[in-house]
Scaffold this motif. Structure first.
Motif, PDB file in Angstrom:
ATOM      1  N   ARG A  20       0.832  -1.202   0.000  1.00 14.95           N
ATOM      2  CA  ARG A  20       0.000   0.000   0.000  1.00 14.95           C
ATOM      3  C   ARG A  20       0.870   1.256   0.000  1.00 14.95           C
ATOM      4  NH1 ARG A  20      -5.351   0.082   3.665  1.00 14.95           N
ATOM      5  NH2 ARG A  20      -5.425  -1.928   2.583  1.00 14.95           N
ATOM      6  N   THR A  21       1.961   1.227   0.757  1.00 13.32           N
ATOM      7  CA  THR A  21       2.843   2.382   0.822  1.00 13.32           C
ATOM      8  C   THR A  21       3.623   2.542  -0.474  1.00 13.32           C
ATOM      9  OG1 THR A  21       3.086   1.922   3.192  1.00 13.32           O
ATOM     10  CG2 THR A  21       4.580   3.531   2.240  1.00 13.32           C
TER      11      THR A  21
ATOM     12  N   LYS B 226     -11.770  -9.074   8.130  1.00 13.05           N
ATOM     13  CA  LYS B 226     -11.360  -8.276   6.972  1.00 13.05           C
ATOM     14  C   LYS B 226     -11.390  -6.792   7.311  1.00 13.05           C
ATOM     15  CE  LYS B 226     -12.925 -11.522   3.388  1.00 13.05           C
ATOM     16  NZ  LYS B 226     -13.905 -11.720   2.287  1.00 13.05           N
ATOM     17  N   GLU B 227     -12.413  -6.382   8.040  1.00 12.55           N
ATOM     18  CA  GLU B 227     -12.535  -4.982   8.447  1.00 12.55           C
ATOM     19  C   GLU B 227     -11.354  -4.569   9.332  1.00 12.55           C
ATOM     20  OE1 GLU B 227     -15.434  -2.333  11.397  1.00 12.55           O
ATOM     21  OE2 GLU B 227     -16.125  -4.274  10.640  1.00 12.55           O
ATOM     22  N   LEU B 228     -11.032  -5.418  10.296  1.00 12.86           N
ATOM     23  CA  LEU B 228      -9.940  -5.094  11.205  1.00 12.86           C
ATOM     24  C   LEU B 228      -8.591  -5.144  10.486  1.00 12.86           C
ATOM     25  CD1 LEU B 228      -8.947  -4.411  14.033  1.00 12.86           C
ATOM     26  CD2 LEU B 228      -8.884  -6.865  14.533  1.00 12.86           C
ATOM     27  N   MET B 229      -8.401  -6.126   9.630  1.00 11.36           N
ATOM     28  CA  MET B 229      -7.143  -6.220   8.890  1.00 11.36           C
ATOM     29  C   MET B 229      -6.910  -4.960   8.070  1.00 11.36           C
ATOM     30  SD  MET B 229      -4.407  -8.009   8.161  1.00 11.36           S
ATOM     31  CE  MET B 229      -4.696  -9.768   8.465  1.00 11.36           C
TER      32      MET B 229
ATOM     33  N   SER C 216      -3.902  -0.123   7.104  1.00 12.39           N
ATOM     34  CA  SER C 216      -3.935   1.315   6.837  1.00 12.39           C
ATOM     35  C   SER C 216      -3.122   2.087   7.868  1.00 12.39           C
ATOM     36  CB  SER C 216      -5.381   1.824   6.835  1.00 12.39           C
ATOM     37  OG  SER C 216      -6.106   1.281   5.762  1.00 12.39           O
ATOM     38  N   ALA C 217      -3.233   1.677   9.123  1.00 17.03           N
ATOM     39  CA  ALA C 217      -2.507   2.368  10.196  1.00 17.03           C
ATOM     40  C   ALA C 217      -1.002   2.151  10.077  1.00 17.03           C
ATOM     41  CB  ALA C 217      -3.019   1.897  11.552  1.00 17.03           C
ATOM     42  N   VAL C 218      -0.586   0.933   9.762  1.00 18.67           N
ATOM     43  CA  VAL C 218       0.841   0.665   9.579  1.00 18.67           C
ATOM     44  C   VAL C 218       1.371   1.419   8.358  1.00 18.67           C
ATOM     45  CG1 VAL C 218       2.582  -1.113   9.142  1.00 18.67           C
ATOM     46  CG2 VAL C 218       0.703  -1.574  10.727  1.00 18.67           C
TER      47      VAL C 218
ATOM     48  N   GLU D 287       4.611   5.823   5.669  1.00 18.09           N
ATOM     49  CA  GLU D 287       4.694   7.064   4.900  1.00 18.09           C
ATOM     50  C   GLU D 287       5.505   8.107   5.659  1.00 18.09           C
ATOM     51  OE1 GLU D 287       3.719   8.006   1.953  1.00 18.09           O
ATOM     52  OE2 GLU D 287       2.386   6.421   1.255  1.00 18.09           O
ATOM     53  N   GLU D 288       5.217   8.220   6.964  1.00 17.87           N
ATOM     54  CA  GLU D 288       5.961   9.204   7.761  1.00 17.87           C
ATOM     55  C   GLU D 288       7.401   8.759   7.996  1.00 17.87           C
ATOM     56  OE1 GLU D 288       6.006  10.714  12.317  1.00 17.87           O
ATOM     57  OE2 GLU D 288       4.074  10.935  11.288  1.00 17.87           O
ATOM     58  N   PHE D 289       7.576   7.481   8.306  1.00 20.21           N
ATOM     59  CA  PHE D 289       8.912   6.943   8.578  1.00 20.21           C
ATOM     60  C   PHE D 289       9.843   7.172   7.393  1.00 20.21           C
ATOM     61  CE2 PHE D 289      11.485   2.842   9.402  1.00 20.21           C
ATOM     62  CZ  PHE D 289      12.319   3.470  10.319  1.00 20.21           C
ATOM     63  N   ALA D 290       9.300   7.066   6.184  1.00 26.30           N
ATOM     64  CA  ALA D 290      10.104   7.267   4.977  1.00 26.30           C
ATOM     65  C   ALA D 290      10.615   8.692   4.851  1.00 26.30           C
ATOM     66  CB  ALA D 290       9.279   6.904   3.742  1.00 26.30           C
TER      67      ALA D 290
END
Length: 267
Positions: A58-59, A237-240, A245-247, A252-255
């Motif tokens: 995703r990232t 599926k909802e929780l995954m 998304s949170a990870v 995105e920020e870590f990069a």
């Protein structure tokens, strides 16, 4: 063609090119231990690998480059050894194995390294490891448990009362139903809530001030702590998706974090 997420699918010249893009590399760390009557012993290693690869994809699709090493499939699980099938490393060997993986990556100039954990029993050792990597080897690495990125979402998602999310529970069972629906044996799922001092943690979302070592056999006859009977594939599926998304948001920020000065490295 989409960027490859698995580091192991790259040739060494491709890794050389990858390094020019200041990638993030995730080292997923799991465990190989019992998960009750209804789940397989691969749960922790499987789930952290799924989360790592999905968040990386995703990232990367957002323009960053994130790659994932193979999962370190066994961890620190002596408290589960009363149940057949559990494989554990002792604390020193576990820390050395993960440390050697990180040190190898750092030797090739990977500068943004995230150790992503999938087993609670590993957490304290990995927190200590990132400190020793920094102060003994000059290597900067980050550490996190995948669920900690989505605690707010997890609290809103849950249906169980306090004590329902701990081990082989509503959360892990739902995530397994979402990612490997062929493996959970829901007809064998049994809820088990801890009954012990308020000073000990009894739920992933509500810690206690006191820690003490205990065998899981002392805590639960089935190896479950929590409410797996509330798990469903749809909710998994909802929780995954919320966790991934949170990870990915963190990646995105870590990069973009400023790169620290390179220190002396030991391999």
């Amino acid at each position: 063609m989409a960027d490859k997420v698995k580091l192991g699918e790259h040739s060494w010249p491709e890794v050389e090119e990858l390094l020019e893009r200041n990638p993030v590399v995730i080292v997923p760390v799991g465990a190989f231990e019992q998960h009750g009557l209804h789940l397989p012993i691969m749960v922790d290693a499987h789930l952290v690998g799924v989360v790592a690869e999905a968040a990386a994809a995703r990232t990367s699709n957002g323009g960053r480059r994130v790659v994932v090493t193979p999962v370190v499939w066994t961890g620190y699980s002596p408290h589960h050894l009363d149940f057949p099938g559990t494989v554990t490393l002792d604390d020193a060997i576990f820390s050395e194995v993960v440390g050697q993986v990180v040190r190898s990556l750092a030797a090739h100039q990977f500068r943004r390294i995230l150790i992503l954990n999938g087993h609670g029993g590993n957490a304290n050792l990995l927190k200590n490891l990132v400190q020793s990597l920094r102060y003994e080897h000059g290597i900067n690495a980050a550490f996190a448990c995948y669920w900690d990125f989505a605690l707010k979402e997890l609290a809103e998602w849950r249906e169980s009362k306090s004590g329902g999310i701990m081990h082989a529970c509503e959360m892990e069972t739902s995530l397994m139903l979402a990612s490997r629906p062929d493996l959970p044996q829901m007809d064998r799922a049994r809820d088990h809530f801890l009954e012990r001092s308020k000073y000990f943690a009894n739920d992933l979302l509500s810690g206690g001030p006191v820690s003490a070592a205990a065998s899981f056999k002392e805590l639960s006859p089935t190896g479950v702590i929590g409410a797996p009977t509330l798990a469903t594939r749809e909710r998994g599926k909802e929780l995954m998706d919320a966790i991934v998304s949170a990870v990915a948001a963190f990646l995105e920020e870590f990069a973009e974090w400023p790169l620290p000065e390179a220190g002396e490295k030991s391999t």
